[in-house]
Design a protein around this motif. Structure first.
Motif, mmCIF file in Angstrom:
data_model
loop_
_atom_site.group_PDB
_atom_site.id
_atom_site.type_symbol
_atom_site.label_atom_id
_atom_site.label_comp_id
_atom_site.label_asym_id
_atom_site.label_seq_id
_atom_site.Cartn_x
_atom_site.Cartn_y
_atom_site.Cartn_z
ATOM 1 N N TYR A 36 13.519 -7.948 -18.959
ATOM 2 C CA TYR A 36 12.464 -6.956 -18.840
ATOM 3 C C TYR A 36 11.599 -7.336 -17.640
ATOM 4 O O TYR A 36 11.512 -8.501 -17.255
ATOM 5 N N GLN A 38 7.623 -6.927 -16.147
ATOM 6 C CA GLN A 38 6.260 -6.554 -16.501
ATOM 7 C C GLN A 38 5.376 -6.675 -15.280
ATOM 8 O O GLN A 38 5.227 -7.761 -14.707
ATOM 9 N N ARG A 41 -0.862 -6.168 -15.952
ATOM 10 C CA ARG A 41 -1.646 -5.326 -16.837
ATOM 11 C C ARG A 41 -0.917 -4.043 -17.251
ATOM 12 O O ARG A 41 -1.524 -3.033 -17.581
ATOM 13 N N LYS A 42 0.431 -4.125 -17.222
ATOM 14 C CA LYS A 42 1.235 -2.983 -17.665
ATOM 15 C C LYS A 42 2.163 -3.433 -18.795
ATOM 16 O O LYS A 42 2.256 -4.618 -19.104
ATOM 17 N N GLU A 43 2.852 -2.457 -19.384
ATOM 18 C CA GLU A 43 3.772 -2.783 -20.452
ATOM 19 C C GLU A 43 5.097 -3.294 -19.888
ATOM 20 O O GLU A 43 5.471 -2.952 -18.762
ATOM 21 N N PRO A 44 5.837 -4.077 -20.680
ATOM 22 C CA PRO A 44 7.168 -4.507 -20.245
ATOM 23 C C PRO A 44 8.116 -3.312 -20.200
ATOM 24 O O PRO A 44 8.050 -2.410 -21.039
ATOM 25 N N PHE A 99 10.724 -12.791 -26.871
ATOM 26 C CA PHE A 99 10.445 -12.771 -25.440
ATOM 27 C C PHE A 99 10.114 -14.163 -24.932
ATOM 28 O O PHE A 99 9.365 -14.911 -25.580
ATOM 29 N N GLY A 100 10.657 -14.495 -23.763
ATOM 30 C CA GLY A 100 10.177 -15.671 -23.058
ATOM 31 C C GLY A 100 8.806 -15.384 -22.465
ATOM 32 O O GLY A 100 8.353 -14.234 -22.440
ATOM 33 N N LYS A 101 8.151 -16.409 -21.968
ATOM 34 C CA LYS A 101 6.804 -16.244 -21.408
ATOM 35 C C LYS A 101 6.830 -15.577 -20.039
ATOM 36 O O LYS A 101 5.816 -15.113 -19.556
ATOM 37 N N GLY B 42 2.933 -15.181 -23.084
ATOM 38 C CA GLY B 42 4.022 -14.253 -23.329
ATOM 39 C C GLY B 42 3.728 -13.331 -24.504
ATOM 40 O O GLY B 42 2.701 -13.440 -25.159
ATOM 41 N N PHE B 91 0.669 -4.552 -27.731
ATOM 42 C CA PHE B 91 1.713 -3.600 -27.352
ATOM 43 C C PHE B 91 2.500 -3.173 -28.585
ATOM 44 O O PHE B 91 2.862 -3.981 -29.431
ATOM 45 N N ARG B 109 -5.838 -2.683 -24.819
ATOM 46 C CA ARG B 109 -6.524 -3.920 -24.451
ATOM 47 C C ARG B 109 -7.803 -4.039 -25.252
ATOM 48 O O ARG B 109 -8.733 -3.263 -25.056
#
Lengths: 109, 113
Positions: A36, A38, A41-44, A99-101, B42, B91, B109
């Motif tokens: 993914y 990202q 400040r947005k979604e994945p 999810f990974g970081k 994450g 999310f 947020r």
């Protein structure tokens, strides 16, 4: 050991460079794998799925090594617009995605 | 075909207040997932729901947090008596029954002051 581990970066590369990201996962029962993207400040957003045979989508190539529990993402001819955080994602049946970081990429003009 | 809709985009609450975050999944998606992302961290799984059922809440804090996905209407993540440590991006994602690859909303947020 964390379920999904990635090098956090940041990777600072010039435009046109080739960059590779690595990821390892700990659960050998995992069956589906994704990258993914990202933006800040947005979604994945799903970039691509990862298959054992390896798969390519334009400048992006993903590889999976089940024996080593290792996933990679290669970006060729980097563009400024590739700057983002890249998330390695693992799915084990009947459980939510892990999810990974993330690995941060900055492509510099 | 609208994507995953989350609202509000930004929410400010004082310590001790309640926060309600809403998520409407994509059309045709029956599975909803909530994730929390702390600054520079994450995505951490919180809860997985289907209509009227909580399937997996292993990532939910034991106190103050609850989630629902009623038969009608959006999924709600509720945080009671918020504290500063609850400040994060929340999310929501949805998937079809195949459960393969999620679509995320743009997030809420939450800032606790």
């Amino acid at each position: 050991r964390k379920e999904v581990e990635q090098d956090p970066g940041p990777f600072n590369v010039p435009e046109g460079a080739t960059v590779a990201f690595n990821c390892t996962y700990s659960n050998s029962a995992s069956q589906s794998f994704f990258w993914y993207r990202q933006d800040c400040r947005k979604e994945p957003k799903l970039l691509m799925s990862v298959y054992s045979s390896g798969n390519e989508d334009g400048r992006f190539t993903a590889q999976l090594n089940r024996a080593s529990q290792y996933i990679s993402l290669l970006i060729r001819d980097s563009k400024l617009s590739d700057s983002a955080t890249y998330l390695c994602v693992v799915n084990t049946p009947h459980t939510p995605l892990v999810f990974g970081k993330g690995t941060r990429l900055s492509v510099i003009a | 075909n609208a994507g995953v809709m989350q609202n509000p985009r930004h929410l400010v609450r004082r310590r001790g207040q309640e926060a309600r975050l809403r998520c409407s999944p994509m059309k045709g998606h029956s599975h909803v997932y909530w994730y929390r992302q702390l600054p520079e961290e994450g995505l951490k799984f919180m809860v997985y729901l289907q209509k009227e059922n909580i399937i997996d809440e292993s990532g939910m804090p034991k106190e103050r947090f609850s989630a629902e996905f009623p038969k009608e209407g959006p999924s709600i993540l509720r945080i009671q008596q918020v504290v500063r440590g609850d400040s994060a991006a929340y999310f929501c994602a949805s998937s079809p029954p195949s459960n393969d690859g999620y679509t995320f909303g743009s997030g809420t947020r939450l800032t606790v002051v």
